[in-house]
Design a protein around this motif. Structure first.
Motif, PDB file in Angstrom:
ATOM      1  N   ASP A 124       0.831  -1.214   0.000  1.00 30.63           N
ATOM      2  CA  ASP A 124       0.000   0.000   0.000  1.00 30.63           C
ATOM      3  C   ASP A 124       0.860   1.256   0.000  1.00 30.63           C
ATOM      4  O   ASP A 124       0.582   2.218  -0.715  1.00 30.63           O
ATOM      5  N   HIS A 159       2.858   0.672  -9.416  1.00 29.15           N
ATOM      6  CA  HIS A 159       1.516   1.150  -9.754  1.00 29.15           C
ATOM      7  C   HIS A 159       0.526   0.683  -8.684  1.00 29.15           C
ATOM      8  O   HIS A 159       0.607  -0.464  -8.229  1.00 29.15           O
ATOM      9  N   ASN A 207      -2.480  -0.235  -8.864  1.00 41.81           N
ATOM     10  CA  ASN A 207      -3.217  -1.440  -9.276  1.00 41.81           C
ATOM     11  C   ASN A 207      -2.351  -2.689  -9.158  1.00 41.81           C
ATOM     12  O   ASN A 207      -2.856  -3.768  -8.833  1.00 41.81           O
ATOM     13  N   ALA A 208      -1.063  -2.556  -9.400  1.00 40.41           N
ATOM     14  CA  ALA A 208      -0.140  -3.683  -9.261  1.00 40.41           C
ATOM     15  C   ALA A 208      -0.057  -4.101  -7.797  1.00 40.41           C
ATOM     16  O   ALA A 208      -0.017  -5.297  -7.480  1.00 40.41           O
ATOM     17  N   ALA A 243      -2.448  -3.666  -5.553  1.00 39.51           N
ATOM     18  CA  ALA A 243      -3.730  -4.291  -5.228  1.00 39.51           C
ATOM     19  C   ALA A 243      -3.774  -5.720  -5.778  1.00 39.51           C
ATOM     20  O   ALA A 243      -4.256  -6.644  -5.106  1.00 39.51           O
ATOM     21  N   ARG A 244      -3.248  -5.910  -6.987  1.00 36.34           N
ATOM     22  CA  ARG A 244      -3.256  -7.233  -7.620  1.00 36.34           C
ATOM     23  C   ARG A 244      -2.404  -8.222  -6.813  1.00 36.34           C
ATOM     24  O   ARG A 244      -2.816  -9.359  -6.566  1.00 36.34           O
ATOM     25  N   LEU A 245      -1.230  -7.765  -6.366  1.00 30.52           N
ATOM     26  CA  LEU A 245      -0.357  -8.629  -5.565  1.00 30.52           C
ATOM     27  C   LEU A 245      -1.021  -8.997  -4.242  1.00 30.52           C
ATOM     28  O   LEU A 245      -0.973 -10.153  -3.816  1.00 30.52           O
ATOM     29  N   LYS A 246      -1.646  -8.014  -3.591  1.00 34.50           N
ATOM     30  CA  LYS A 246      -2.341  -8.282  -2.319  1.00 34.50           C
ATOM     31  C   LYS A 246      -3.448  -9.305  -2.531  1.00 34.50           C
ATOM     32  O   LYS A 246      -3.625 -10.222  -1.724  1.00 34.50           O
ATOM     33  N   SER A 247      -4.187  -9.156  -3.610  1.00 32.28           N
ATOM     34  CA  SER A 247      -5.288 -10.068  -3.917  1.00 32.28           C
ATOM     35  C   SER A 247      -4.774 -11.491  -4.125  1.00 32.28           C
ATOM     36  O   SER A 247      -5.347 -12.453  -3.598  1.00 32.28           O
ATOM     37  N   ARG A 248      -3.692 -11.626  -4.867  1.00 31.14           N
ATOM     38  CA  ARG A 248      -3.137 -12.954  -5.154  1.00 31.14           C
ATOM     39  C   ARG A 248      -2.577 -13.610  -3.899  1.00 31.14           C
ATOM     40  O   ARG A 248      -2.735 -14.814  -3.700  1.00 31.14           O
TER      41      ARG A 248
END
Length: 112
Positions: A82, A91, A93-94, A96-101
């Motif tokens: 964050d 980025h 969004n990158a 957020a994507r890593l956190k999601s995965r």
């Protein structure tokens, strides 16, 4: 023969602090800009490295099927992701994507 050898040699140090030797700004503002760029590059590299290390720790804990450790490391990783996203080191969004995965990996581990 000695001249050829000198030409083939690479510059000794091309790390963040040595750009002053490679680029020679002419104006006062360009010199300041170069100084700022060197400092920012060093800071960004440090932050990005810390993020990668933390993400790796989460993935290793998931691989070892250690739920408690994975969750503890994930909290730290989420915070660092964050912060890096907010500072535009990576980025948003990158991040957020890593956190999601990562959280999906932990969720899958919990379900068995």
């Amino acid at each position: 023969d000695g001249m050829e050898r000198q030409r083939d040699e690479k510059p000794e140090n091309t790390q963040a602090g040595s750009f002053e030797n490679l680029l020679m700004p002419n104006t006062k503002s360009a010199k300041k800009r170069l100084r700022q760029n060197v400092e920012r590059r060093a800071r960004n590299r440090s932050v990005r490295s810390a993020v990668r290390t933390q993400v790796r720790k989460v993935r290793e804990a998931v691989q070892a099927t250690d739920v408690e450790k994975a969750e503890a490391e994930f909290r730290l990783a989420a915070k660092k992701l964050d912060q890096a996203g907010a500072r535009k080191v990576i980025h948003p969004n990158a991040a957020a994507r890593l956190k999601s995965r990562l959280s999906a990996g932990i969720r899958a581990l919990k379900q068995g």
